[in-house]
Design a protein around this motif. Sequence first.
Motif, PDB file in Angstrom:
ATOM      1  N   LEU A  89      44.585  34.341  14.013  1.00 47.42           N
ATOM      2  CA  LEU A  89      44.855  34.087  12.605  1.00 47.42           C
ATOM      3  C   LEU A  89      43.581  34.313  11.796  1.00 47.42           C
ATOM      4  O   LEU A  89      42.536  33.723  12.075  1.00 47.42           O
ATOM      5  CB  LEU A  89      45.350  32.646  12.418  1.00 47.42           C
ATOM      6  N   CYS A  90      43.658  35.165  10.786  1.00 50.75           N
ATOM      7  CA  CYS A  90      42.480  35.485   9.978  1.00 50.75           C
ATOM      8  C   CYS A  90      42.762  35.299   8.490  1.00 50.75           C
ATOM      9  O   CYS A  90      42.076  35.880   7.651  1.00 50.75           O
ATOM     10  CB  CYS A  90      42.013  36.903  10.254  1.00 50.75           C
ATOM     11  N   ILE A  91      43.781  34.505   8.164  1.00 42.64           N
ATOM     12  CA  ILE A  91      44.175  34.290   6.785  1.00 42.64           C
ATOM     13  C   ILE A  91      44.270  32.803   6.501  1.00 42.64           C
ATOM     14  O   ILE A  91      44.716  32.024   7.349  1.00 42.64           O
ATOM     15  CB  ILE A  91      45.533  34.959   6.492  1.00 42.64           C
ATOM     16  N   ALA A  92      43.851  32.396   5.327  1.00 47.84           N
ATOM     17  CA  ALA A  92      43.961  31.003   4.898  1.00 47.84           C
ATOM     18  C   ALA A  92      44.471  30.961   3.469  1.00 47.84           C
ATOM     19  O   ALA A  92      44.221  31.878   2.681  1.00 47.84           O
ATOM     20  CB  ALA A  92      42.617  30.294   4.995  1.00 47.84           C
ATOM     21  N   MET A  93      45.209  29.897   3.140  1.00 46.86           N
ATOM     22  CA  MET A  93      45.699  29.674   1.780  1.00 46.86           C
ATOM     23  C   MET A  93      45.295  28.272   1.344  1.00 46.86           C
ATOM     24  O   MET A  93      46.028  27.311   1.566  1.00 46.86           O
ATOM     25  CB  MET A  93      47.214  29.850   1.698  1.00 46.86           C
ATOM     26  N   PRO A  94      44.139  28.129   0.742  1.00 43.14           N
ATOM     27  CA  PRO A  94      43.684  26.798   0.325  1.00 43.14           C
ATOM     28  C   PRO A  94      44.485  26.218  -0.831  1.00 43.14           C
ATOM     29  O   PRO A  94      44.532  25.000  -1.001  1.00 43.14           O
ATOM     30  CB  PRO A  94      42.224  27.031  -0.059  1.00 43.14           C
TER      31      PRO A  94
END
Length: 238
Positions: free
Chosen positions: A75-80
């Motif tokens: 996983l290389c995506i984040a949604m803060p």
Amino acid sequence: FWLVIVGGSWIYIHSAADMAATLTNVAAAAFQAVRDAKLEKPDPEESPTIKVCVRVRPFIKEEIEGSRSGGQCELCIAMPTKTKLQIYGREPTKSVDYEFDFDRCYWSFNYDHPLYATQATLQAELGNDMLESALKGFNNCIFAYGQTGSGKSYSVLGGKGDDRGLLPRIVEGLFERLERLDKHVTWKTEVSFMEIYNENIHDLLRIGEDGDAKRKLDVRTNPILGIVIPGLTHCPVK
């Protein structure tokens, strides 16, 4: 990972570098499309607009078992937040490689995420707005484009029960609203299904003259109606 543009397109992203370039081009294209629309004093609260959203799905079986990823899923995506997307892991010296802002970010990778988005979430925030716009006389479009398995069909069509996608939920909502209209109001609904493949248009509700092949159609411009497709089947539905 896929990108959705309500009124635009869905695009499958292969790498972080491709993502950065694609998102930059998409943002510029969306801005240009709104400017080219030349709406006369639009009311931001009432007028429909192009909405650029992004959704992340969980890894699928083929990726986990290795047939599509070589068995290396990371996983290389984040949604803060609900409007911010971060991409990381490409450069070890940076905590975040790229950061983008959207009208809405939908996180559907894992249930325990505080911003987890379900099919009902998409309907509440996208589908209902499209339904309201349609009832006010505006055209609506969800144009899906991308690689198989990126999550487009699930979000648009979905499955059964709570897995229903945007299209069946919007149709359900449309008929619910129509049934509540005054008894003196008359209405008619029709549906057409067509496929655009290799620049050819096919009517999916009508078989070709040879009894098997799909019937090919052409796009025409009508001075009154605008863009039309003569011969496209229109079936009444209720």
